[in-house]
Motif scaffolding. Structure first.
Motif, PDB file in Angstrom:
ATOM      1  N   ASP A   1       0.970  -1.210   0.072  1.00  8.14           N
ATOM      2  CA  ASP A   1      -0.025   0.001  -0.110  1.00  8.14           C
ATOM      3  C   ASP A   1       0.838   1.333   0.044  1.00  8.14           C
ATOM      4  N   GLY A   2       1.149   1.774  -1.126  1.00  7.37           N
ATOM      5  CA  GLY A   2       2.026   3.017  -1.381  1.00  7.37           C
ATOM      6  C   GLY A   2       3.361   2.540  -0.957  1.00  7.37           C
ATOM      7  N   CYS A   3       4.081   3.045   0.155  1.00  8.47           N
ATOM      8  CA  CYS A   3       5.343   2.918   0.636  1.00  8.47           C
ATOM      9  C   CYS A   3       5.454   1.803   1.648  1.00  8.47           C
ATOM     10  N   GLU A   4       4.285   1.324   2.057  1.00  5.12           N
ATOM     11  CA  GLU A   4       4.161   0.313   3.185  1.00  5.12           C
ATOM     12  C   GLU A   4       4.147  -1.210   2.567  1.00  5.12           C
TER      13      GLU A   4
ATOM     14  N   HIS B   1       9.948   5.232  -0.899  1.00 10.78           N
ATOM     15  CA  HIS B   1       9.321   5.661  -2.119  1.00 10.78           C
ATOM     16  C   HIS B   1       8.099   4.636  -2.353  1.00 10.78           C
ATOM     17  N   PRO B   2       7.124   4.868  -3.082  1.00  8.30           N
ATOM     18  CA  PRO B   2       5.919   4.149  -3.181  1.00  8.30           C
ATOM     19  C   PRO B   2       6.472   2.497  -4.147  1.00  8.30           C
ATOM     20  N   LEU B   3       5.632   1.725  -3.754  1.00 10.56           N
ATOM     21  CA  LEU B   3       5.776   0.271  -4.402  1.00 10.56           C
ATOM     22  C   LEU B   3       4.599   0.164  -5.252  1.00 10.56           C
TER      23      LEU B   3
ATOM     24  N   LYS C   1       9.095  -1.097  -8.230  1.00  9.24           N
ATOM     25  CA  LYS C   1       8.860   0.446  -7.793  1.00  9.24           C
ATOM     26  C   LYS C   1       7.820   0.862  -8.498  1.00  9.24           C
ATOM     27  N   LEU C   2       7.188   1.906  -7.912  1.00  9.92           N
ATOM     28  CA  LEU C   2       6.191   2.783  -8.665  1.00  9.92           C
ATOM     29  C   LEU C   2       6.845   3.625 -10.012  1.00  9.92           C
ATOM     30  N   ALA C   3       8.164   4.476  -9.504  1.00  3.76           N
ATOM     31  CA  ALA C   3       8.807   4.890 -10.617  1.00  3.76           C
ATOM     32  C   ALA C   3      10.031   4.026 -10.942  1.00  3.76           C
TER      33      ALA C   3
ATOM     34  N   GLU D   1      13.932   4.653  -9.927  1.00  5.84           N
ATOM     35  CA  GLU D   1      14.077   5.370  -8.740  1.00  5.84           C
ATOM     36  C   GLU D   1      15.011   4.641  -7.385  1.00  5.84           C
ATOM     37  N   HIS D   2      15.884   5.737  -6.912  1.00  3.89           N
ATOM     38  CA  HIS D   2      16.836   5.022  -5.845  1.00  3.89           C
ATOM     39  C   HIS D   2      16.176   4.808  -4.460  1.00  3.89           C
ATOM     40  N   PHE D   3      16.385   3.874  -4.008  1.00  4.76           N
ATOM     41  CA  PHE D   3      15.726   3.883  -2.695  1.00  4.76           C
ATOM     42  C   PHE D   3      16.946   3.594  -1.758  1.00  4.76           C
ATOM     43  N   PRO D   4      17.208   4.688  -1.038  1.00  3.96           N
ATOM     44  CA  PRO D   4      18.347   4.772  -0.088  1.00  3.96           C
ATOM     45  C   PRO D   4      18.125   3.959   1.039  1.00  3.96           C
TER      46      PRO D   4
END
Length: 102
Positions: free
Chosen positions: A10-13, A29-31, A55-57, A60-63
């Motif tokens: 659900d979004g970022c969760e 960031h959103p999944l 990833k949604l985008a 996109e970098h997930f730090p």
């Protein structure tokens, strides 16, 4: 012995259930929850479950993905001091009233 595994995005969760286990991770960031694109596999011999989520985008970098403590923390909602779903107590007369915070 795991008999039923449930995955939710659900979004970022991200939430994982496999009785008696529960895991909730909050990504920066959103999944995307897409059954055609996500993968999950269970290695019976080692007991490891491997999950891949898109990833949604794309790109996109997930730090800090290696910092589990940052993924375990619930992100605070914008406008909410406590991180609870946008509800704040109001009034200083001792009565509990709530208002929705957009």
């Amino acid at each position: 012995q795991v008999t039923n595994i449930e995955l939710y995005v659900d979004g970022c969760e991200f939430r994982f259930f496999a009785k008696p286990y529960y895991l909730r991770l909050t990504f920066p960031h959103p999944l995307v929850e897409d059954e055609d694109r996500h993968k999950a596999s269970w290695d019976v011999d080692s007991g490891y479950i491997r999950v891949s989520l898109p990833k949604l985008a794309r790109g996109e970098h997930f730090p800090n993905l290696s910092l589990l403590s940052s993924l375990l923390r619930e992100q605070k909602q914008k406008g909410s001091a406590s991180g609870t779903a946008g509800i704040q107590p109001i009034g200083d007369d001792g009565k509990v009233r709530v208002r929705s915070v957009p």
